[in-house]
Design a protein around this motif. Sequence first.
Motif, PDB file in Angstrom:
ATOM      1  N   SER A   1       1.424   7.664  12.427  1.00 12.80           N
ATOM      2  CA  SER A   1       0.800   6.929  11.904  1.00 12.80           C
ATOM      3  C   SER A   1       0.100   6.084  11.010  1.00 12.80           C
ATOM      4  CB  SER A   1       0.685   5.683  13.305  1.00 12.80           C
ATOM      5  OG  SER A   1       0.120   6.245  13.867  1.00 12.80           O
ATOM      6  N   GLY A   2      -0.818   5.090  11.267  1.00  9.33           N
ATOM      7  CA  GLY A   2      -1.723   5.100  10.634  1.00  9.33           C
ATOM      8  C   GLY A   2      -1.238   5.022   8.863  1.00  9.33           C
ATOM      9  N   ALA A   3      -2.891   5.902   8.511  1.00 11.49           N
ATOM     10  CA  ALA A   3      -2.953   6.381   7.131  1.00 11.49           C
ATOM     11  C   ALA A   3      -2.127   7.555   6.752  1.00 11.49           C
ATOM     12  CB  ALA A   3      -4.352   5.808   6.826  1.00 11.49           C
ATOM     13  N   HIS A   4      -1.516   7.955   7.705  1.00 11.30           N
ATOM     14  CA  HIS A   4      -0.362   8.818   7.413  1.00 11.30           C
ATOM     15  C   HIS A   4       0.405   8.364   6.848  1.00 11.30           C
ATOM     16  CE1 HIS A   4      -1.847  11.212  11.220  1.00 11.30           C
ATOM     17  NE2 HIS A   4      -2.209  12.056  10.213  1.00 11.30           N
ATOM     18  N   TYR A   5       0.595   7.180   6.752  1.00  9.22           N
ATOM     19  CA  TYR A   5       1.857   6.891   5.943  1.00  9.22           C
ATOM     20  C   TYR A   5       1.008   5.369   4.567  1.00  9.22           C
ATOM     21  CZ  TYR A   5       5.517   7.788   8.822  1.00  9.22           C
ATOM     22  OH  TYR A   5       6.560   8.334   9.433  1.00  9.22           O
ATOM     23  N   TRP A   6       0.333   6.573   3.254  1.00 10.22           N
ATOM     24  CA  TRP A   6      -0.416   6.083   2.529  1.00 10.22           C
ATOM     25  C   TRP A   6       0.554   5.310   1.986  1.00 10.22           C
ATOM     26  CZ3 TRP A   6       0.558   9.122  -1.781  1.00 10.22           C
ATOM     27  CH2 TRP A   6       0.624   9.743  -1.570  1.00 10.22           C
ATOM     28  N   TRP A   7       1.817   6.422   2.264  1.00 16.24           N
ATOM     29  CA  TRP A   7       2.927   6.184   0.565  1.00 16.24           C
ATOM     30  C   TRP A   7       3.735   5.253   0.382  1.00 16.24           C
ATOM     31  CZ3 TRP A   7       7.398   6.957   2.220  1.00 16.24           C
ATOM     32  CH2 TRP A   7       7.751   7.388   3.688  1.00 16.24           C
ATOM     33  N   ILE A   8       3.544   4.459   1.834  1.00 13.71           N
ATOM     34  CA  ILE A   8       4.342   2.705   2.154  1.00 13.71           C
ATOM     35  C   ILE A   8       3.817   2.166   0.374  1.00 13.71           C
ATOM     36  CG2 ILE A   8       4.833   1.494   3.295  1.00 13.71           C
ATOM     37  CD1 ILE A   8       4.778   2.586   5.734  1.00 13.71           C
ATOM     38  N   GLU A   9       3.785   2.400  -0.314  1.00 12.62           N
ATOM     39  CA  GLU A   9       2.969   1.185  -1.795  1.00 12.62           C
ATOM     40  C   GLU A   9       4.096   0.723  -2.546  1.00 12.62           C
ATOM     41  OE1 GLU A   9       0.358   3.017  -4.978  1.00 12.62           O
ATOM     42  OE2 GLU A   9       0.851   4.220  -3.833  1.00 12.62           O
ATOM     43  N   TRP A  10       3.884  -0.006  -3.205  1.00 11.99           N
ATOM     44  CA  TRP A  10       4.411  -1.211  -3.921  1.00 11.99           C
ATOM     45  C   TRP A  10       3.747  -1.654  -4.133  1.00 11.99           C
ATOM     46  CZ3 TRP A  10       7.513  -5.265  -4.035  1.00 11.99           C
ATOM     47  CH2 TRP A  10       8.716  -5.958  -4.832  1.00 11.99           C
ATOM     48  N   GLY A  11       4.357  -2.541  -5.765  1.00 11.49           N
ATOM     49  CA  GLY A  11       3.599  -3.530  -6.843  1.00 11.49           C
ATOM     50  C   GLY A  11       3.278  -3.264  -7.794  1.00 11.49           C
ATOM     51  N   GLY A  12       3.433  -1.490  -8.112  1.00 15.08           N
ATOM     52  CA  GLY A  12       2.377  -1.149  -9.353  1.00 15.08           C
ATOM     53  C   GLY A  12       3.316  -2.105 -10.843  1.00 15.08           C
ATOM     54  N   GLU A  13       4.460  -2.222 -10.933  1.00 18.58           N
ATOM     55  CA  GLU A  13       5.072  -2.909 -11.674  1.00 18.58           C
ATOM     56  C   GLU A  13       5.121  -4.515 -12.040  1.00 18.58           C
ATOM     57  OE1 GLU A  13       8.464   0.445 -12.687  1.00 18.58           O
ATOM     58  OE2 GLU A  13       8.537  -0.920 -10.622  1.00 18.58           O
ATOM     59  N   LEU A  14       4.133  -5.029 -10.606  1.00 20.00           N
ATOM     60  CA  LEU A  14       4.331  -6.310 -10.721  1.00 20.00           C
ATOM     61  C   LEU A  14       2.986  -6.776 -11.324  1.00 20.00           C
ATOM     62  CD1 LEU A  14       6.176  -6.672  -7.628  1.00 20.00           C
ATOM     63  CD2 LEU A  14       7.196  -6.917  -9.692  1.00 20.00           C
TER      64      LEU A  14
END
Length: 760
Positions: free
Chosen positions: A231-244
């Motif tokens: 949990s926490g920052a282990h899931y740094w890859w929950i990332e989105w928005g780079g094309e917005l």
Amino acid sequence: MRTQTVEADVVVVGGGLAGVSAAVAAARLGRQVVLVNNRPVLGGNSSSEVRVWVCGATAHGNQRWARETGIVGEMYVENQYRNPEGNPVYWDDVVLDTVRREKNLRLFLNTDVREVVATGPDDARRIESVTGWTMGSEILTTFTAPVFLDCTGDGLVGAQAGARYRLGKESQAEFGEEWAPPEPVREFLGSTLLFYTKDLGRPVKYVAPETAIDITTTPIPMNRVIRSGDSGAHYWWIEWGGELDIVDDNERIRDELRGVILGIWDYIKNSGKFDADNLTLEWIGNVPGKREYRRLVGDYTLHQGDVVDQTVFDDGVAFGGWSIDLHPAQGMYAEGAGALQRFSEGVFEIPYRSLYSVNVENMLFAGRDVSATHIAFGAARVMATCGAMGQAAGTAAALCVQHDTTPRGIYTDHLDELRQTLLRWDAPAVGIANTDPHDLARRAAVTASSTTTRIAAPVVDHADGDPYDSYDVFDLDVDLGIALPVDPRLDTVELLVSARRDTTLSVEVYSTGKPQNVVPAHLETKTDVAVAAGDERWVTAHLAYAPDRPQNAVVVLRANPDVAVRTTAPLPPGVLTLVHRVDNDDQNVQISSEELLVQWPTKPLRGRSVVFRAGPDTRALAPERATSGYHRNHGGPHLWASSPMVPGRDEWLRLDWDEPVTGREVRVVFDDDLDVELNTLHHHRTPDEIMPTLVKDYRVEVLPDAGTGWVTVADETDNRWRLRVHPLPDHLGPLRAARLVVGATNGAAQARVVALRVQE
């Protein structure tokens, strides 16, 4: 509603680690400072609202002797002591206390700057004021000052003031960047939300809400590592928005990220693929952790070549060490890895010219809005590096007020003063020697009670049996490197080895390239050592390496499956152990393996040394190293180390002047082992709440010219800080000598002092 006007010397907008470090730095230099933050807590992405761990130049242990000092370093060490479990709420208070204890600093939380008044032509703008709204208190505040700092991350103040800025990715041709796209693209690193889980000790169900996104219809389960215990920052890859648009579309990005988190949790709880019956979802962030948006344009734009080639700048004021860390614009929905990383071979410099606006004459900036290309930004954007930039920018702002000049005026007329001021405050900078004309220690003869003169990790005899029972055996199935300082020469290396049969061990000596690097870059000499079959025995490699100046070297023991060496802890000062194998502990990341730094990691044997003895005697840890500047390893350790301390016997470091001097204060910098990564949420743990290498009990004594004998001006016990400042009473008059007397450390065998200064 009421309105008010607040006047200050320096106004800092943005309460992340860049803004905090900038505000504290300016306040400590006597300026009246205002820090304005639009959130209820400080720390930016590291706060309990977002909960990203603070990364920096150590790069999760990939870089060597790279942890930040200065204000960020203080907070790291304090958090290690107060918060060994890595509670993000406790970290909030470490940051808040750092700000609150500064008497020259006024803090305005929950105050959102919405208006900037700036005047002048496009190429010479000047900020007159910024205005913020404190919603809960219904107060509209106008802040005025001669100098402003934009530490908002998004470059909000600069944009409203008419500052030039960049968005997205530059073309390859603009800065000659290999990793840039052929043509400019308006794409960004995306934003992230995190979540925490908790084991309730009994089964608990989860019914996914309607906003949960079914991740089985996305590439996520196939391309990302999902584990129920993370949990926490282990899931740094929950990332989105780079094309917005990261700012305009912030709410849409948050909703998508939250929906995916709920979908991941539904997948963990209800797919039957995970042991998660007793887990519940304890917390989800609601403030997206932004990585990138506007990058304000300074007099210099940091680019890929500066990071990879480690450009030496005459105005270097901060450093980084994180990889060039590029994420796909599609974020969590990308088919490939969540990040592609390329490291420099050591820490890289950040120039002062990248921290002030090219066209807003009274504005500095630090943090995510640094003047850098998208590629270089990938390495400079992490929070401890942002804090390093913040301390440099805040120090420059204070000097702007002192000299009634602009940030550019500091570069043209007061650059050496800026760099020496940063060094005096132990700021995170690299390559700055002590040339401070106000440091009286530079004029003194430096002596000590004793000095470590042999670089060695020796065998310690045990009265109760086997002298080797506390040592580990390491089979040489891979190459090993012993990084050590060479001053003035290296003639021999003795090694404690075992051999299955008669064989030959190849030993090579490499120089490291840049002074801050610790990699085997250039072969200097080599030899072969005959090793007879049998258990523990000492063998000697005869070498001849005499560099023209003190520097680090790496002694490489080439792999031999018939040979084993012994390893021991702790590491001697100035020594590290390198293992020749690629090490990557995050399967969501693709790391370039072309770099020596990656090929020769220290993490596999961090904190342990090969048992060895180097000859001849060395000056690498001599008393005068404590007056040289270079507050970190730079061609050697740059600290004084006594011989091993004996209970009941003090060690001392002494300054003597030919003519009496009048000092104002004594500054001491102790060694807190900058090779150890400290992380706010303890992604990588170190068991020590107080760094063992720190001096614990000490006295500062001075010898007045009046002939009254030694006078104690400070007597400290239970010290756990790196930088200590002790004022000298006015009545003492001129001094003939000063000394630091060490009674005990927090665990290290030797007393270690990085710097001893007497400021006039």
